[in-house]
Design a protein around this motif. Structure first.
Motif, short mmCIF file in Angstrom:
data_model
loop_
_atom_site.label_atom_id
_atom_site.label_comp_id
_atom_site.label_asym_id
_atom_site.label_seq_id
_atom_site.Cartn_x
_atom_site.Cartn_y
_atom_site.Cartn_z
N VAL A 109 0.81 -1.22 0.00
CA VAL A 109 0.00 0.00 0.00
C VAL A 109 0.84 1.26 0.00
O VAL A 109 0.31 2.37 0.11
N GLN A 110 2.16 1.13 -0.12
CA GLN A 110 3.01 2.31 -0.16
C GLN A 110 2.74 3.12 -1.42
O GLN A 110 2.45 2.56 -2.48
N PRO A 111 2.89 4.44 -1.35
CA PRO A 111 2.81 5.24 -2.58
C PRO A 111 4.10 5.08 -3.38
O PRO A 111 5.20 5.10 -2.81
N PHE A 112 3.99 4.90 -4.70
CA PHE A 112 5.19 4.73 -5.52
C PHE A 112 4.85 4.94 -6.99
O PHE A 112 3.70 4.83 -7.42
N LEU A 113 5.91 5.26 -7.76
CA LEU A 113 5.90 5.21 -9.21
C LEU A 113 7.02 4.26 -9.61
O LEU A 113 8.11 4.31 -9.04
N ILE A 161 1.57 3.73 -11.59
CA ILE A 161 1.26 4.65 -10.50
C ILE A 161 0.34 3.94 -9.52
O ILE A 161 -0.71 3.41 -9.91
N SER A 162 0.73 3.92 -8.25
CA SER A 162 -0.11 3.26 -7.25
C SER A 162 -1.26 4.18 -6.84
O SER A 162 -1.18 5.41 -6.98
N ARG A 163 -2.29 3.56 -6.31
CA ARG A 163 -3.44 4.33 -5.84
C ARG A 163 -3.02 5.34 -4.77
O ARG A 163 -3.44 6.50 -4.80
N ALA A 164 -2.15 4.90 -3.85
CA ALA A 164 -1.71 5.79 -2.77
C ALA A 164 -0.91 6.96 -3.32
O ALA A 164 -0.99 8.08 -2.81
N ALA A 165 -0.11 6.71 -4.38
CA ALA A 165 0.68 7.79 -4.98
C ALA A 165 -0.23 8.82 -5.63
O ALA A 165 -0.03 10.04 -5.47
N PHE A 166 -1.22 8.36 -6.36
CA PHE A 166 -2.13 9.29 -7.05
C PHE A 166 -2.91 10.12 -6.04
O PHE A 166 -3.14 11.31 -6.25
N ALA A 167 -3.27 9.49 -4.93
CA ALA A 167 -3.99 10.22 -3.88
C ALA A 167 -3.11 11.30 -3.26
O ALA A 167 -3.59 12.38 -2.92
N ARG A 168 -1.81 11.01 -3.12
CA ARG A 168 -0.92 11.97 -2.48
C ARG A 168 -0.44 13.05 -3.44
O ARG A 168 -0.38 14.24 -3.09
N ILE A 169 -0.06 12.67 -4.65
CA ILE A 169 0.52 13.63 -5.61
C ILE A 169 -0.56 14.45 -6.28
O ILE A 169 -0.40 15.64 -6.53
N PHE A 187 8.92 15.12 -10.34
CA PHE A 187 9.49 16.04 -9.36
C PHE A 187 8.46 16.39 -8.28
O PHE A 187 8.81 16.57 -7.10
N ARG A 188 7.21 16.46 -8.65
CA ARG A 188 6.17 16.69 -7.65
C ARG A 188 6.05 15.49 -6.71
O ARG A 188 5.80 15.64 -5.50
N ALA A 189 6.23 14.29 -7.29
CA ALA A 189 6.22 13.08 -6.46
C ALA A 189 7.32 13.13 -5.41
O ALA A 189 7.10 12.84 -4.23
N ARG A 190 8.54 13.53 -5.85
CA ARG A 190 9.66 13.63 -4.90
C ARG A 190 9.36 14.64 -3.81
O ARG A 190 9.67 14.40 -2.63
N ALA A 191 8.77 15.75 -4.20
CA ALA A 191 8.44 16.78 -3.21
C ALA A 191 7.40 16.29 -2.20
O ALA A 191 7.37 16.76 -1.06
N CYS A 192 6.57 15.34 -2.63
CA CYS A 192 5.53 14.78 -1.76
C CYS A 192 6.01 13.55 -0.99
O CYS A 192 5.23 12.93 -0.27
N GLY A 193 7.28 13.17 -1.19
CA GLY A 193 7.81 12.01 -0.50
C GLY A 193 7.43 10.68 -1.14
O GLY A 193 7.48 9.63 -0.48
N VAL A 194 7.06 10.71 -2.42
CA VAL A 194 6.70 9.48 -3.14
C VAL A 194 7.92 9.01 -3.94
O VAL A 194 8.40 9.74 -4.80
N PRO A 195 8.44 7.82 -3.67
CA PRO A 195 9.62 7.34 -4.39
C PRO A 195 9.31 7.00 -5.85
O PRO A 195 8.22 6.54 -6.17
N VAL A 196 10.31 7.25 -6.71
CA VAL A 196 10.21 6.93 -8.13
C VAL A 196 11.27 5.86 -8.41
O VAL A 196 12.46 6.08 -8.15
N TYR A 197 10.83 4.71 -8.94
CA TYR A 197 11.73 3.59 -9.16
C TYR A 197 11.82 3.24 -10.65
O TYR A 197 10.87 3.47 -11.43
N VAL A 198 12.94 2.62 -11.01
CA VAL A 198 13.10 2.00 -12.32
C VAL A 198 13.53 0.57 -12.09
O VAL A 198 14.29 0.28 -11.15
N THR A 199 13.03 -0.35 -12.92
CA THR A 199 13.43 -1.74 -12.79
C THR A 199 14.18 -2.20 -14.04
O THR A 199 13.59 -2.21 -15.13
N PRO A 200 15.44 -2.57 -13.92
CA PRO A 200 16.21 -3.04 -15.07
C PRO A 200 15.70 -4.38 -15.61
O PRO A 200 16.09 -4.79 -16.71
N ALA A 201 14.83 -5.05 -14.84
CA ALA A 201 14.32 -6.35 -15.27
C ALA A 201 13.38 -6.23 -16.46
O ALA A 201 13.11 -7.23 -17.14
#
Length: 324
Positions: A109-113, A161-169, A187-201
């Motif tokens: 349930v964490q906020p994330f991109l 985009i997770s549901r929690a991230a959209f609610a926060r950002i 950048f708005r996500a970072r300002a809101c404390g939402v982590p942005v990830y990339v997966t090399p997989a």
């Protein structure tokens, strides 16, 4: 288990692109298609209804940002846990949804991109993935077993985009319309404390504009070859990003240096120079003054001049060629 939906944005889609959308329905838990084509296509409505796909006719009223917002809101209202944004040009790898669903389940349930690596088809190479502390930038090592890593920005296509991230950002900024919309959101996500990830997989094949390689003596470079109106949006919105987030993240100034570099490349290597340079100059002016929205509203005379006017060598009409 995480329910993972998808939003596909269309703009004058080809038959092949429509077929990929239909195929995508069987791979995700719910699918919403937002058609940004100005005139609705009733055949699409019938086809998508037969395959359990929700169609929203947005008509490009609010650009790519508006299309994302309509689709995300529709899926989150249904209770979907996370949503993947998909461009009509993108070819989703077979393992995209299983891998992304696993990541989403891990993050719970964490906020994330989170997004994949991007392979640029035009130049047959990977787009560099960058991380920043707000002041400096470093390129990430993207070997496949590196695991999920924090990064600075993602392009919208392939981004989950997770549901929690959209609610926060909140929503994508529709005033920007197109270009830098995804960058501003990250950048708005970072300002809101939402982590942005990339997966090399995961690797997503995508086409970002009409990239071309050039060799200037011993130097090699790449030109974007965006049409004049995209030059306007990019310059305007880059200035807006600096005004909004530059104090907290001075690294955004690099986007504006990139615009200055592009002026040189346009003058030297690209066609329709006058239209593109005019678009950049007026984009900077409008970015500084906060004159935002679709170019038809902010610069109607520019649209009339370059879309229908004196220089017949320019790109096709704006209403036919602009994507999202």
């Amino acid at each position: 288990m995480t329910t993972l939906g998808a939003v596909v944005v269309l703009f004058h889609p080809t038959a092949e692109q429509v077929a990929r959308v239909v195929e995508l329905r069987g791979r995700c838990d719910a699918l919403v298609v937002v058609d940004n084509t100005p005139q609705p296509d009733n055949r699409l409505a019938i086809l998508f209804a037969d395959h359990g796909i929700t169609l929203i006719n947005e008509g490009n009223r609010n650009g790519i940002a508006g299309a994302h917002n309509r689709g995300l809101a529709a899926l989150f209202e249904r209770g979907v846990d996370a949503v993947a944004l998909v461009d009509q040009d993108s070819v989703m790898p077979e393992d995209y949804f299983p891998v992304m669903r696993e990541f989403c389940t891990t993050l719970a349930v964490q906020p994330f991109l989170v997004g994949p690596r991007i392979f640029e088809e035009a130049i047959q190479d990977y787009v560099p993935v960058l991380e920043t502390n707000g002041i400096t930038v470093r390129q990430l090592d993207m070997h496949e077993d590196a695991g999920m890593q924090r990064c600075a920005t993602l392009i919208s296509s392939g981004c989950v985009i997770s549901r929690a991230a959209f609610a926060r950002i909140g929503s994508f900024d529709e005033k920007l319309f197109i270009d830098c919309v995804d960058t501003e959101y990250c950048f708005r996500a970072r300002a809101c404390g939402v982590p942005v990830y990339v997966t090399p997989a995961l690797t997503l094949s995508h086409r970002i504009g009409a990239l071309r390689r050039h060799k200037l003596g011993p130097y090699k470079t790449i030109t974007l070859n965006h049409p004049w109106y995209r030059r306007y949006y990019n310059a305007r919105n880059s200035v807006q990003l600096l005004l909004r987030h530059g104090r907290r993240y001075p690294v955004i100034f690099l986007l504006n240096l990139f615009t200055l570099r592009e002026i040189f490349y346009i003058a030297l290597l690209e066609d329709t120079k006058l239209a593109k340079l005019a678009g950049i100059v007026l984009g900077v002016v409008d970015g500084l003054s906060g004159r935002l929205g679709p170019i038809e509203h902010t610069r109607p005379r520019l649209v009339a001049r370059f879309a229908h006017g004196a220089d017949r060598r320019l790109e096709p009409r704006l209403s036919r060629s602009r994507r999202g």
